[in-house]
Design a protein around this motif. Structure first.
Motif: not given
Length: 432
Positions: A18-22, A36-46
């Motif tokens: 649940a509440d995943a990042e794929v 909760a374990d995901a780093p910030a998205a890099a610039d330009g990432t969709s």
């Protein structure tokens, strides 16, 4: 691309995240993790906000015949028509389609056509012509159907043909149906020779059967998958099903019952059945005139009577749950769409019927995804799971498919599909 605010269901029975990042990179899943374990998205990432949806592996249609649908079209339009069917499948959440028998030239042409196309469509895997006996099913006595089969009564010839064919197709299909020793039934020694040749080339063999003895001899010959629910000798007893379940489980042989095939043949010409499809959400009232205008409507299907089809359907619906409980790997395939609005609708009906037969919903999803990939020998390159390294083929739903089969089979719950990392989402779920 990153998909956020989603529950990820990997299709292999693990607890959904649940509440995943794929994360999708170069057309493949590169990370599946808790937000909760995901780093910030890099610039330009969709970044796609899935708005609380459920991401499941893209569905597989593991038994259809695209060439049969295309033969109603002029020869120079058939490859394009198959391409359109693959686009239609993708719009229904199906990312891979298995054509289990047809003219090799047409299937090769369709694959070539898709290689040049720019629109998104389901992937295509095919068997080319099937192996059958002399004037056996599906050729019978119609010369026009000859390109769809190798008709043989000689094991040496069959072995040579299978070796040659294996280099051009993704797997091999055999028809092992008919009275033992009759000319129209593929000889047992020829079946064994075909299996040996295919396995020598690293290809799977899928065998169409009729009765229990056909299934048992196919498994003993080394078949990797059994196509169609078998005709029981005693429909009132589950003993045959229990014996077959033990055999299939012990030998790790896949089982594709094609429930919707037998349901349609059994009810061809039955207006009440069409209304049932409407009530179940697999057709609309507007579809019925188109269905009833087809030449096949109300006519007896070749080789398979309505009475026998009723028996096969009812017995399979009564025994599939015990087969699953015994460890049989069940796959989803629809075969024909004579009473369905479209071929993709037939697969969704098949998944619905698997659930109605008592398969747990995670097992239904496995039947329509990873088991179908495994059956056809594609699991190494496309495991049909949401797992790191797999092709990013997925279906985004707005509700949990593990709580109601309609959440998977009713297209009103489909937000969009993804094929090789290329999303097709509803406008209400924009990318940022």
């Amino acid at each position: 691309m990153i998909i956020r605010n989603v529950t990820a269901i990997d299709g292999q029975g693990s607890t959904p995240i649940a509440d995943a990042e794929v994360v999708v990179t170069d057309g493949r899943f590169s990370a599946i993790r808790s937000a909760a374990d995901a780093p910030a998205a890099a610039d330009g990432t969709s970044v796609l906000d899935a708005r609380g949806g459920y991401l499941v592996p893209g569905l597989w249609e593991s038994h259809t015949h695209l060439g049969g649908f295309a033969y109603s079209k002029p020869e120079n339009e058939r490859a394009k028509y198959i391409s359109q069917l693959l686009t239609d499948f993708l719009s229904a959440g199906v990312t891979s389609v298995v054509d289990l028998g047809g003219p090799l030239e047409l299937e090769l042409a369709a694959r070539e056509y898709r290689a040049k196309a720019t629109d998104a469509a389901a992937g295509l895997f095919f068997a080319g012509p099937v192996f059958t006996g002399i004037q056996g099913w599906p050729v019978l006595d119609d010369p026009a159907r000859a390109p769809i089969a190798y008709q043989t009564d000689n094991a040496d010839v069959a072995h040579r043909q299978a070796l040659e064919l294996a280099d051009q197709v993704d797997f091999i299909k055999c028809i092992y149906d008919g009275e033992p020793g009759a000319p129209d039934k593929l000889p047992l020694d020829a079946l064994k020779a075909i299996v040996a040749a295919a396995h020598e080339k690293g290809k799977k063999v899928l065998v169409h059967v009729h009765e229990r003895i056909d299934l048992e001899e196919a498994v003993a010959s080394g078949a990797d998958g059994i196509e169609h629910a078998f005709q029981p000798q005693n429909p009132g007893s589950t003993a045959e099903a229990r014996d077959i379940a033990a055999l299939l489980s012990e030998t790790n042989t896949y089982y594709c019952p094609t429930l919707v095939t037998w349901e349609q043949i059994a009810h061809n010409g039955d207006a009440a059945y069409l209304q049932r499809l409407v009530d179940d959400g697999h057709a609309t009232l507007n579809d019925i005139p188109q269905i009833t205008s087809r030449p096949i409507y109300g006519r007896e299907f070749p080789r398979h009577s309505p009475q026998d089809s009723h028996i096969r359907f009812d017995y399979a619906m009564h025994t599939l749950a015990l087969m699953h409980d015994a460890g049989v790997k069940i796959t989803a395939g629809s075969d024909v769409a004579i009473l369905m609005p479209t071929p993709p609708a037939a697969l969704l009906r098949e998944l619905y019927l698997l659930a109605k037969a008592g398969l747990p919903l995670p097992a239904v999803l496995a039947a329509g995804t990873r088991h179908s990939a495994e059956k056809t020998g594609q699991e190494a390159t496309n495991p049909a799971m949401i797992t790191v390294g797999a092709p990013a083929d997925a279906l985004l739903l707005d509700a949990n498919p593990y709580t109601d089969i309609a959440h998977l089979t009713d297209r009103s719950h489909h937000i969009g599909t993804m094929r090789s990392g290329r999303p097709s989402w509803d406008a209400s779920h924009p990318q940022t």
